[in-house]
Design an enzyme around this catalytic site. Structure first.
Site, PDB file in Angstrom:
ATOM      1  N   ARG A  55     -19.070 -58.448 -61.993  1.00 52.62           N
ATOM      2  CA  ARG A  55     -20.227 -58.437 -62.917  1.00 52.62           C
ATOM      3  C   ARG A  55     -19.976 -57.602 -64.176  1.00 52.62           C
ATOM      4  NH1 ARG A  55     -25.538 -59.907 -60.889  1.00 52.62           N
ATOM      5  NH2 ARG A  55     -25.124 -61.636 -59.479  1.00 52.62           N
ATOM      6  N   ARG A  63     -25.963 -57.037 -67.625  1.00 53.84           N
ATOM      7  CA  ARG A  63     -27.086 -56.358 -68.275  1.00 53.84           C
ATOM      8  C   ARG A  63     -26.867 -54.895 -68.604  1.00 53.84           C
ATOM      9  NH1 ARG A  63     -31.136 -58.680 -63.954  1.00 53.84           N
ATOM     10  NH2 ARG A  63     -29.162 -58.357 -62.871  1.00 53.84           N
ATOM     11  N   ARG A  99     -27.773 -62.711 -74.459  1.00 48.00           N
ATOM     12  CA  ARG A  99     -28.647 -63.302 -73.445  1.00 48.00           C
ATOM     13  C   ARG A  99     -29.992 -63.698 -74.057  1.00 48.00           C
ATOM     14  NH1 ARG A  99     -31.691 -65.036 -70.204  1.00 48.00           N
ATOM     15  NH2 ARG A  99     -32.213 -64.369 -68.103  1.00 48.00           N
ATOM     16  N   ASP A 137     -22.190 -68.647 -62.840  1.00 45.42           N
ATOM     17  CA  ASP A 137     -22.871 -68.150 -61.640  1.00 45.42           C
ATOM     18  C   ASP A 137     -22.480 -69.041 -60.471  1.00 45.42           C
ATOM     19  OD1 ASP A 137     -25.160 -66.057 -61.023  1.00 45.42           O
ATOM     20  OD2 ASP A 137     -25.436 -67.773 -59.716  1.00 45.42           O
ATOM     21  N   TYR A 189     -28.809 -69.765 -50.209  1.00 43.39           N
ATOM     22  CA  TYR A 189     -29.797 -69.947 -51.280  1.00 43.39           C
ATOM     23  C   TYR A 189     -30.371 -71.368 -51.247  1.00 43.39           C
ATOM     24  CZ  TYR A 189     -28.239 -65.501 -53.207  1.00 43.39           C
ATOM     25  OH  TYR A 189     -27.954 -64.159 -53.374  1.00 43.39           O
TER      26      TYR A 189
HETATM   27  O1  CP3 Z   1     -18.764 -61.023 -62.653  1.00 43.70           O
HETATM   28  C1  CP3 Z   1     -19.039 -61.486 -63.798  1.00 43.70           C
HETATM   29  O2  CP3 Z   1     -19.162 -60.763 -64.808  1.00 43.70           O
HETATM   30  C2  CP3 Z   1     -19.130 -62.981 -63.951  1.00 43.70           C
HETATM   31  C3  CP3 Z   1     -20.417 -63.571 -63.837  1.00 43.70           C
HETATM   32  C4  CP3 Z   1     -21.138 -63.670 -62.500  1.00 43.70           C
HETATM   33  C5  CP3 Z   1     -22.558 -63.707 -62.452  1.00 43.70           C
HETATM   34  N1  CP3 Z   1     -22.933 -63.963 -61.169  1.00 43.70           N
HETATM   35  C6  CP3 Z   1     -23.458 -63.520 -63.603  1.00 43.70           C
HETATM   36  C7  CP3 Z   1     -24.870 -63.230 -63.383  1.00 43.70           C
HETATM   37  C8  CP3 Z   1     -20.674 -63.847 -61.207  1.00 43.70           C
HETATM   38  C9  CP3 Z   1     -19.250 -63.837 -60.684  1.00 43.70           C
HETATM   39  C10 CP3 Z   1     -21.814 -64.046 -60.377  1.00 43.70           C
HETATM   40  C11 CP3 Z   1     -21.720 -64.320 -58.911  1.00 43.70           C
HETATM   41  C12 CP3 Z   1     -22.947 -64.398 -58.116  1.00 43.70           C
HETATM   42  N2  CP3 Z   1     -24.157 -64.915 -58.472  1.00 43.70           N
HETATM   43  C13 CP3 Z   1     -23.013 -64.025 -56.754  1.00 43.70           C
HETATM   44  C14 CP3 Z   1     -21.856 -63.491 -55.944  1.00 43.70           C
HETATM   45  C15 CP3 Z   1     -21.559 -62.082 -56.243  1.00 43.70           C
HETATM   46  C16 CP3 Z   1     -22.654 -61.130 -55.894  1.00 43.70           C
HETATM   47  O3  CP3 Z   1     -23.166 -60.473 -56.809  1.00 43.70           O
HETATM   48  O4  CP3 Z   1     -22.982 -61.035 -54.696  1.00 43.70           O
HETATM   49  C17 CP3 Z   1     -24.324 -64.264 -56.313  1.00 43.70           C
HETATM   50  C18 CP3 Z   1     -24.867 -63.999 -54.934  1.00 43.70           C
HETATM   51  C19 CP3 Z   1     -25.037 -64.848 -57.401  1.00 43.70           C
HETATM   52  C20 CP3 Z   1     -26.444 -65.323 -57.412  1.00 43.70           C
HETATM   53  C21 CP3 Z   1     -27.264 -64.621 -58.400  1.00 43.70           C
HETATM   54  N3  CP3 Z   1     -27.144 -64.734 -59.773  1.00 43.70           N
HETATM   55  C22 CP3 Z   1     -28.325 -63.726 -58.146  1.00 43.70           C
HETATM   56  C23 CP3 Z   1     -28.789 -63.307 -56.766  1.00 43.70           C
HETATM   57  C24 CP3 Z   1     -28.824 -63.322 -59.376  1.00 43.70           C
HETATM   58  C25 CP3 Z   1     -30.042 -62.462 -59.602  1.00 43.70           C
HETATM   59  C26 CP3 Z   1     -29.788 -61.056 -59.342  1.00 43.70           C
HETATM   60  C27 CP3 Z   1     -29.381 -60.369 -60.603  1.00 43.70           C
HETATM   61  O5  CP3 Z   1     -28.414 -59.617 -60.563  1.00 43.70           O
HETATM   62  O6  CP3 Z   1     -30.082 -60.592 -61.591  1.00 43.70           O
HETATM   63  C28 CP3 Z   1     -28.049 -63.932 -60.389  1.00 43.70           C
HETATM   64  C29 CP3 Z   1     -28.198 -63.764 -61.849  1.00 43.70           C
HETATM   65  C30 CP3 Z   1     -26.997 -63.338 -62.634  1.00 43.70           C
HETATM   66  N4  CP3 Z   1     -25.717 -63.827 -62.478  1.00 43.70           N
HETATM   67  C31 CP3 Z   1     -26.980 -62.388 -63.704  1.00 43.70           C
HETATM   68  C32 CP3 Z   1     -25.657 -62.325 -64.178  1.00 43.70           C
HETATM   69  C33 CP3 Z   1     -25.138 -61.490 -65.322  1.00 43.70           C
HETATM   70  C34 CP3 Z   1     -28.201 -61.663 -64.267  1.00 43.70           C
HETATM   71  C35 CP3 Z   1     -29.095 -62.647 -64.935  1.00 43.70           C
HETATM   72  C36 CP3 Z   1     -29.589 -62.247 -66.278  1.00 43.70           C
HETATM   73  O7  CP3 Z   1     -28.829 -61.815 -67.176  1.00 43.70           O
HETATM   74  O8  CP3 Z   1     -30.796 -62.420 -66.478  1.00 43.70           O
END
Ligand code: CP3
Length: 344
Positions: free
Chosen positions: A26, A30, A39, A76, A151
């Site tokens: 990640r 944010r 964003r 994602d 999910y």
């Molecule tokens: O790592 C990176 O920088 C690359 C981008 C990346 C994102 N999600 C961006 C993201 C990667 C590799 C993921 C993987 C992901 N997404 C996983 C597996 C890794 C982990 O964290 O367990 C999972 C379970 C998801 C599903 C997901 N996406 C959730 C549960 C959420 C909401 C929770 C949160 O952190 O907001 C997301 C949203 C998400 N994916 C964001 C980002 C930067 C935040 C959304 C936003 O900017 O509004």
């Protein structure tokens, strides 16, 4: 044929690189003001993922700011259910949502247009390889079938993925069908990312830790082993990192059974056990993301302990899970300096 020198690829080939290469799960997100700005411009989170101009920009932001050894494609894991028309939405403050799938929905899944739907993501990979510095590795990724299925079944995140575990007991046939379907289309998706220029790919099984012993084998190990088998049959040189969060002692056989090149370790894995796992091959992780929020001495001690115990073998320095929005960007600077200036 040898490609350009990229430290993470060296480690994935089993070499020890000192100091170890570093990237953070990640790392585009944010906690960075420049991410929040892009964003806001992009509108919805999925628009950000599907617009190559924006996705390339946010992928490069942490590389410009910190010079990490790898960039990870910005996307994602839930773009796969989105491509399967499950009506995926990212609701601000509520996390991801989609239409929950049932037995009859599983019977109707059709993967034909998945790669067409994901073409903008593949375009992002292609452009990233052109824009990244030569020495920076590019990582692609997808979710593991189990984690993506959790999910899809619940229709949203839950604390312990009880709906998917229950579904697995009640409807085992449909559930295994869902997992193998996801394994096959996800393997195709990874191959497309590799062909577009990804040096390696990571499979995220973020919810592996909620599974019982037998379910871990059937729902986490087998589908990931199948994915890796498909990818390797078609792209024998593919480099693959598998991250089964919370897998604990199950990690003993995880690499051997899935044939992943490297395994990711969350922060609950004891360093002595991590050292045992490292004897079998490269590892990645396992700093607690809360140490990056805490900063100072807590951060330094966590970094030093990992370098001390694991810095003498094939290691990719990383966190044990994603960096959180509360992390101070200055602490990331401190973390990288500590890793790079260490004498291992
Ligand atoms: O790592 C990176 O920088 C690359 C981008 C990346 C994102 N999600 C961006 C993201 C990667 C590799 C993921 C993987 C992901 N997404 C996983 C597996 C890794 C982990 O964290 O367990 C999972 C379970 C998801 C599903 C997901 N996406 C959730 C549960 C959420 C909401 C929770 C949160 O952190 O907001 C997301 C949203 C998400 N994916 C964001 C980002 C930067 C935040 C959304 C936003 O900017 O509004």
């Amino acid at each position: 044929m040898t490609g350009p020198y990229r430290k993470i690829v060296e480690v994935l080939n089993g070499q020890t690189v000192a100091p170890p290469p570093i990237w953070l799960m990640r790392q585009a997100g944010r906690y960075l003001p420049e991410y929040r700005e892009t964003r806001a411009k992009a509108g919805s989170f999925l628009d950000l993922c599907y617009t190559p101009d924006f996705a390339v920009e946010v992928t490069l932001q942490p590389i410009r700011r910190y010079g990490f050894d790898a960039a990870i494609l910005f996307s994602d894991i839930l773009v796969i259910p989105d491509a399967l028309k499950r009506n995926v939405r990212f609701v601000q403050g509520e996390g991801p949502q989609m239409d929950p799938i049932d037995v009859s929905g599983i019977g109707k899944l059709n993967g034909e247009s998945v790669l067409d739907h994901l073409a903008p993501v593949i375009e992002t990979v292609r452009r990233l390889r052109q824009e990244l510095p030569e020495e920076t590795a590019l990582l692609g990724f997808c979710g593991a079938p189990w984690t993506v299925a959790t999910y899809m079944i619940a229709g949203h995140g839950t604390p312990d993925q009880a709906p998917a575990r229950l579904f697995g007991y009640r409807h085992i046939e449909a559930f295994e069908k869902l997992l193998s379907f996801l394994a096959e289309i996800s393997a195709e998706y990874l191959i497309a990312q590799i062909d577009a220029g990804a040096d390696a790919v990571q499979i995220f099984d973020s919810w592996a830790g909620v599974l019982g012993e037998r379910e871990f084998e059937d729902f986490a190990v087998k589908p990931v082993a199948r994915m890796i088998e498909i990818v390797r049959a078609r792209r024998p040189q593919a480099k693959i990192i598998a991250f089964a969060k919370g897998a604990g002692l199950n990690l003993l056989h995880y690499r051997q059974k899935t044939k992943a090149d490297a395994i990711g370790l969350d922060w609950s894995v004891p360093l002595s056990f991590a050292a045992e796992l490292q004897k079998e091959g490269p590892i990645q992780g396992n700093l607690d993301p809360m140490r990056v929020v805490a900063g100072g001495k807590s951060l330094d001690e966590g970094v030093d302990a990992i370098l001390d115990k694991l810095g003498h073998g094939p290691l990719i320095f990383n966190l044990g899970h994603g960096i959180t929005p509360e992390a101070d960007p200055e602490n990331v600077t401190r973390l990288i300096r500590r890793v790079r200036e260490a004498r291992t």
